[in-house]
Design an enzyme around this catalytic site. Structure first.
Site: not given
Ligand code: F6R
Length: 260
Positions: A67, A138, A136, A143
């Site tokens: 992403d 994702h 959440d 989401e």
């Molecule tokens: C990032 C991504 C997100 C993160 C998620 C957790 O490329 O795709 O799904 O893996 O938001 O973020 P952290 O690791 O910062 O807790």
């Protein structure tokens, strides 16, 4: 799903790095799907160490990132392109033409997303996808309520994700609300998935992913339908799992020939 519970994130990073290194040694032109955020930082440090000290060779490896924020220039301190170069690509021998990260500055998002999907197909599909998980639930930036069949596209972040990630933005006005993300359908086509989740703030999402029903309101739960998904946890993120003792026992008693 294989649930691997380690005492801390460092031990979890080492397990994930061994899986990735094993794949690259078996298949030097492997295709990796990569994530950003805080979670994979230790994994990337370990891969850099393996490159420097053990000669792990990324010269034929192709990568696709999950992403990118829409509207952030590639050199913006919070762009995921910059994150990937600072934390991984500047320290290994990945040729730049084999690195793919969604373009947050594209002026034609749908066309870009279609081309990204095509590039993944042209590369032969993703062999191993690294994932984190949002509080959440994702994966990528899919989401809650995302279609479980979705493809690469634009998404709007939830308030919860915006607040989780606000710590990265000095100026809150600069935090984008929109992203390009691989879809859940795209992620599910990877031949293998390695999800990392560390810390108590991930415990609820982890227990709902592993032991709850599969549903679009907990996107990561779709991994219950993946035939080769490994979840690497630490004690804190595994704290809400009813069957944690069983998962620990299974992993401790894994036959040698099955070890990563
Ligand atoms: C990032 C991504 C997100 C993160 C998620 C957790 O490329 O795709 O799904 O893996 O938001 O973020 P952290 O690791 O910062 O807790």
């Amino acid at each position: 799903m294989e649930i691997i519970i380690q005492s801390d994130s460092q031990a979890g990073d080492a397990v994930a790095a061994r899986m990735i290194a094993g794949l690259i040694r078996r298949k030097p032109d492997a295709v990796l799907g990569l994530a950003t955020g805080s979670t994979p930082l230790g994994l990337y440090r370990e891969l850099v160490r393996m490159h420097r000290e053990e000669g792990l060779d990324f010269s034929r490896v192709t990568t696709f990132n999950l992403d990118e924020y829409i509207g952030l220039a590639p050199d913006h301190p919070q762009s995921y392109r910059r994150f990937m170069f600072e934390n991984l690509f500047n320290h290994i021998n990945s040729p730049v033409e084999r690195i793919h990260i969604p373009d947050g500055m594209t002026d034609d998002v749908p066309a870009f997303c279609e081309a990204y999907e095509q590039a993944i197909r042209d590369a032969g599909g993703i062999d191993l996808q690294v994932l984190g998980i949002g509080t959440d639930g994702h994966v990528g930036f899919n989401e809650p309520s995302s279609s479980l069949a979705s493809r690469t596209r634009i998404k709007t972040l939830t308030r919860q994700t915006l607040s989780d990630n606000a710590r990265f933005f000095e100026n809150p006005d600069e935090q984008p609300h929109h992203v390009i993300t691989m879809g859940i359908g795209t992620i599910m086509e990877s031949r293998q998935v390695v999800m990392l989740a560390f810390g108590a703030n991930k415990a609820e999402a982890v227990s709902r992913t592993v032991e709850g029903p599969v549903c679009a309101m907990m996107p990561a739960s779709v991994l219950q339908f993946h035939s080769k998904a490994h979840l690497i946890l630490d004690d804190a993120s595994a704290a809400g799992l009813a069957k944690a003792d069983y998962y620990r026992w299974v992993y401790a008693n894994k036959p040698d020939w099955q070890r990563h």
